[in-house]
Design a protein around this motif. Structure first.
Motif, short mmCIF file in Angstrom:
data_model
loop_
_atom_site.label_atom_id
_atom_site.label_comp_id
_atom_site.label_asym_id
_atom_site.label_seq_id
_atom_site.Cartn_x
_atom_site.Cartn_y
_atom_site.Cartn_z
N GLY A 54 4.60 6.45 -1.29
CA GLY A 54 5.44 6.56 -0.09
C GLY A 54 5.15 7.85 0.66
N HIS B 110 5.22 1.17 2.20
CA HIS B 110 5.19 1.50 3.63
C HIS B 110 5.48 0.27 4.50
CE1 HIS B 110 1.22 0.20 2.40
NE2 HIS B 110 0.85 0.03 3.66
N SER C 2 -4.35 4.40 0.62
CA SER C 2 -3.30 5.04 1.41
C SER C 2 -3.98 5.94 2.44
CB SER C 2 -2.38 5.85 0.50
OG SER C 2 -3.15 6.76 -0.25
N ARG D 279 -2.75 1.55 7.47
CA ARG D 279 -1.30 1.67 7.67
C ARG D 279 -0.64 0.30 7.82
NH1 ARG D 279 -0.58 7.06 8.83
NH2 ARG D 279 -2.42 7.99 9.75
N ILE E 277 6.30 8.82 4.26
CA ILE E 277 7.72 8.50 4.16
C ILE E 277 8.36 9.53 3.24
CG2 ILE E 277 9.39 6.68 3.63
CD1 ILE E 277 6.78 4.83 3.57
N HIS F 298 2.09 7.92 2.52
CA HIS F 298 2.19 7.18 3.77
C HIS F 298 3.11 7.89 4.75
CE1 HIS F 298 -0.06 3.45 3.38
NE2 HIS F 298 0.20 3.48 2.09
N ARG G 210 13.92 2.95 0.13
CA ARG G 210 12.87 1.94 -0.07
C ARG G 210 12.50 1.80 -1.53
NH1 ARG G 210 8.48 2.37 4.71
NH2 ARG G 210 9.97 2.34 6.42
#
Lengths: 392, 244
Positions: B99, B149, A222, B74, B104, B102, B112
């Motif tokens: 999430g 993501h 990530s 990404r 979000i 990333h 999501r």
């Protein structure tokens, strides 16, 4: 998304994960309880020992040979004469008795003839815990001896002072206070241990454990800056370590406040100011120690390896603590900016009632936090190395 | 779209990857096929940006993985070799954690997460800690975490490893769905049926080198073998080495 938001996300997750981990919670509690427990036990033992010396139960063998001495002893405050064991030497050697007095069967005869009458004091001087009692008994018998000597001189028409050309006067600066200082000198060491153990499990689990479970690789996939990752994990371990130090301090101070100091003949009080001063020293130190744990565990190949590294590393912060019980570190505030050593020196000053200036706290705090920062940056670097990510 | 050119990687004296190049277009499934130790996982690790190649270039939707791994990540969702989950966290917490990493958050993240949980059939397990999950359930959680993501490029390292028949089917279904969404899917496998059932293109790797590339039909034609498994064995050079 900036690094701070990443850091907070990591911190939140690690705290949640750590709070659900029995081992992490156990290590936090262990760190918190260790110090007050040791202090509680220590002071109970000391208080009992003092009380023992005060309420003296003295076994005397052959008491029937010296009725006058027996009467005199019974008149002394707190002294009770008890039956002597059959074999006094064995009894002392086997620690059934701290001290036994043996009066020779010729005692009365020698006294009458005016030659020194033998009195045996059976004791084991290697035993620290019986020393106050032995000293008290010796002093008692010496006093009796002096008293008899005076009486004999008076009977011969000589003033007793003639036989005392010198007068020794004990000027007690702080025997009890000093003993207390000795006991308290272990406190900084215990607080360091609390800071280390409190965040130990979560620190290892979130780094070496993360890799061992295979979750490090997905985590690094990530888009998180490595520094945010390392810092988040460091702060999570630090939170546990600080909680441990905080609990430990509050509990210890409560234990110290419950000790019947006046019974021990000591004037002692932990003020809130001193408590805050110690916290101001130990909390930044806990952050540093957590950084050490995290760096070492990031480097280690596995959970077990991290544990064994830290098992060895524990001795490093203990060293100045052990040294300080022999060579007092108090009064050396120049040590302040040296991590761990500085905390020992300043804590010793606080406990010794000579609080150092604010500048020293700042110097000590800045030094450990800077050292922690360097370790976190180094740990973040490690997280970029393939060998560290995928194991070696 | 994934473009790999002239990839090379050694560990000390061992040349794990010698020369790997291939392209994976959007809306296609590319299978990386090879025996154990052929260099598949090493190739995927370099693709993911966690391992630096000794030579070669990797581009994911135009982003240079070697120069800017975090930027390229990404665009990628990766199911790594190690599924590694946090035993004390629930599937929902896993998805939400990744999430947030990333970037979000809020309603979007909740939406999501719910979507992934239902798509992967994890709703009933969503609030249970993952310790004690079966291999298939673990793989699903790891996959959900990698997809949060909504990456356009999905890389799966042996996705059906350790899965039972039902879970394997579900995984294949998911891969088809991702292709239908226009994603670029690359997965590695040493299982022939899987590759032939799913892949638009196959890249055969043996001893760190791409030995053949093409559609299943092309490979059959190239080797002159009707059976894809025989074709694979011929291409991987397993016959001549006397492995079989």
């Amino acid at each position: 998304m900036n690094g701070l938001a990443h850091l907070l996300t990591v911190l939140k997750k690690e705290l949640m994960d750590g709070a659900r981990d029995r081992r992490s919670i156990r290590s936090l509690l262990f760190g918190a309880i260790m110090t007050p427990l040791i202090f509680g036990v220590m002071f109970t033992v000391v208080a009992n020992r003092e009380r023992d010396a005060k309420d003296l139960k003295l076994p005397v063998a052959g008491i029937e040979y010296a009725p006058a001495l027996a009467d005199w002893l019974r008149q002394q405050t707190g002294v009770t004469i008890t039956r002597a064991p059959a074999d006094p030497m064995a009894a002392v050697r086997e620690r059934k008795e701290d001290v036994v007095v043996i009066i020779d069967k010729d005692f009365a005869k020698d006294m009458a003839r005016g030659v020194p009458a033998p009195v045996k004091l059976v004791a084991d001087m290697t035993r620290n815990e019986s020393r106050p009692k032995v000293t008290r008994v010796r002093n008692l018998i010496n006093s009796y001896s002096t008293e008899i000597a005076s009486l004999r001189l008076v009977a011969r028409g000589v003033a007793p002072v003639v036989a005392r050309p010198l007068a020794i006067e004990d000027v007690e600066v702080s025997s009890a206070q000093q003993r207390l200082g000795q006991l308290l000198s272990i406190l900084p060491l215990l607080l360091v241990m609390a800071g280390l153990t409190g965040g130990l499990q979560i620190g290892i689990d979130s780094t070496a454990g993360e890799r061992e479970r295979g979750s490090l690789e997905p985590l690094l996939l990530s888009p998180v800056p490595r520094l945010a990752l390392a810092a988040g994990k460091w702060l999570a371990a630090s939170t546990f370590a600080c909680a441990s130090v905080l609990f430990s301090m509050v509990l210890t101070v409560n234990v110290l406040r419950r000790v019947p100091w006046q019974d021990l003949g000591i004037r002692f009080r932990v003020t809130d100011g001193e408590l805050m001063s110690l916290l101001a020293l130990e909390l930044p130190l806990a952050l540093f120690l957590s950084a050490v744990v995290m760096f070492v565990s990031t480097f280690a190949r596995s959970f077990k390896e991290a544990q064994s590294y830290i098992g060895l590393l524990i001795f490093v912060p203990m060293l100045p603590g052990i040294v300080s019980t022999m060579v007092p570190l108090s009064g050396r505030p120049w040590m302040a900016p040296i991590p761990v050593l500085g905390q020992y020196a300043l804590a010793a000053d606080v406990l010794g009632g000579k609080p150092p200036g604010v500048a020293y706290y700042i110097a000590a705090g800045v030094a450990v936090l800077a050292a922690a920062g360097v370790l976190v940056i180094l740990a973040a670097r490690l997280l970029r190395q393939e060998k560290v990510i995928f194991g070696r | 779209m994934i473009e790999i050119q002239g990839l090379r990687k050694s560990f000390g004296p061992v040349e794990a990857v010698r020369d790997v190049s291939f392209r994976a277009e959007d809306g296609t499934v590319v299978g990386l096929l090879g025996p154990n130790g052929a260099g598949k996982t090493t190739t995927l690790r370099m693709l993911s940006g966690l391992m630096r190649p000794d030579a070669g270039t990797i581009r994911v939707d135009g982003a240079d993985v070697v120069a800017d791994p975090i930027g390229a990540q990404r665009h990628m969702g990766l199911l790594p070799d190690s599924r590694g989950l946090y035993p004390r966290l629930t599937p929902r917490e896993h998805i939400e954690y990744f999430g947030r990493l990333h970037g979000i958050d809020g309603k979007q993240l909740a939406g999501r997460t719910d979507g992934l949980l239902s798509r992967l059939g994890l709703e009933t397990l969503a609030a249970r800690r993952v310790e004690g999950f079966s291999q298939g359930e673990r793989t699903k959680v790891a996959l959900a975490r990698a997809l949060v993501h909504q990456p356009r490029n999905i890389i799966l390292d042996e996705p059906t490893n350790g899965l039972d028949v039902m879970s394997t089917r579900a995984m294949r279904e998911l891969i088809r769905m991702l292709r239908a969404d226009g994603c670029c899917v690359v997965f590695s496998s040493h299982i022939m049926q899987e590759v032939s059932a799913l892949c638009d293109r196959i890249v055969v790797i043996a001893q760190g080198t791409v030995v053949a590339e093409g559609t299943p039909d092309e490979l059959r034609r190239q080797t002159g073998r009707e059976n894809l498994e025989d074709a694979f064995v011929a291409l991987a050079g397993l016959e001549t080495e006397g492995v079989l």
